[in-house]
Design an enzyme around this catalytic site. Structure first.
Site, PDB file in Angstrom:
ATOM      1  N   ILE A 163       0.856  -1.192   0.000  1.00  0.00           N
ATOM      2  CA  ILE A 163       0.000   0.000   0.000  1.00  0.00           C
ATOM      3  C   ILE A 163       0.889   1.238   0.000  1.00  0.00           C
ATOM      4  CG2 ILE A 163      -1.811   1.288   1.181  1.00  0.00           C
ATOM      5  CD1 ILE A 163      -2.893  -1.310   2.234  1.00  0.00           C
ATOM      6  N   HIS A 164       1.059   1.799  -1.198  1.00  0.00           N
ATOM      7  CA  HIS A 164       1.828   3.030  -1.376  1.00  0.00           C
ATOM      8  C   HIS A 164       0.828   4.165  -1.636  1.00  0.00           C
ATOM      9  CE1 HIS A 164       1.271   2.455  -5.740  1.00  0.00           C
ATOM     10  NE2 HIS A 164       1.513   1.172  -5.475  1.00  0.00           N
ATOM     11  N   VAL A 165       1.269   5.269  -2.181  1.00  0.00           N
ATOM     12  CA  VAL A 165       0.420   6.459  -2.310  1.00  0.00           C
ATOM     13  C   VAL A 165      -0.861   6.199  -3.110  1.00  0.00           C
ATOM     14  CG1 VAL A 165       0.277   8.820  -3.195  1.00  0.00           C
ATOM     15  CG2 VAL A 165       2.321   8.075  -1.995  1.00  0.00           C
TER      16      VAL A 165
END
Length: 109
Positions: free
Chosen positions: A35-37
C-alpha cells in the site's frame, strides 16, 4: 509463495461481524508494491460521501482509514494482512468496495 494468486483473498473476522452497523474483515495485500500512495488514495476515496468511521490495522498499529498519510504510515507490504473495522450506516457498502479493491490488488495485478 504463489505469486499473489491465493485462493483465499478476503477473510472475514467472525462472519463479518455485524452489530449496529459495524463490520470487520481482514484483507491480504496482493499487489507486490504494497500500500503506497496510489492504493492509499484509492482507499480514502472510497469513503467520500459515506457515513461511517473506519480504521485499518497492520502489525498491531491502527490508523484512520480516511487519511492517506495515516495509511502510508502503516508500511503495509505484499502478502501482509490488514484488518478493517467500519462503523456506520454505510459500513456494508464501503466494505464491499474495499473487498473489491484489495482483491484486485488495487489494479496492479
Amino acid at each position: 509463495m504463489s505469486g499473489g494468486n491465493d485462493s483465499v483473498l478476503h477473510r472475514p473476522v467472525e462472519a463479518p461481524l455485524m452489530e449496529d452497523g459495524e463490520l470487520s474483515a481482514v484483507f491480504t495485500i496482493r499487489n507486490s508494491s504494497g500500500i503506497h500512495v496510489r492504493p492509499a488514495g484509492t482507499i480514502v476515496k472510497l469513503f467520500e460521501g459515506e457515513e461511517c468511521e473506519a480504521t485499518l490495522t497492520y502489525l498491531g498499529k491502527t490508523v484512520n482509514a480516511r487519511s492517506v498519510m495515516s495509511i502510508l504510515m502503516l508500511g503495509a507490504s505484499y502478502n501482509g494482512e490488514v484488518a478493517v473495522h467500519i462503523k456506520g450506516p454505510s459500513a456494508s457498502r464501503v466494505m464491499q468496495k474495499l473487498s473489491e479493491v484489495f482483491n484486485s490488488g488495487f489494479g496492479e495485478l
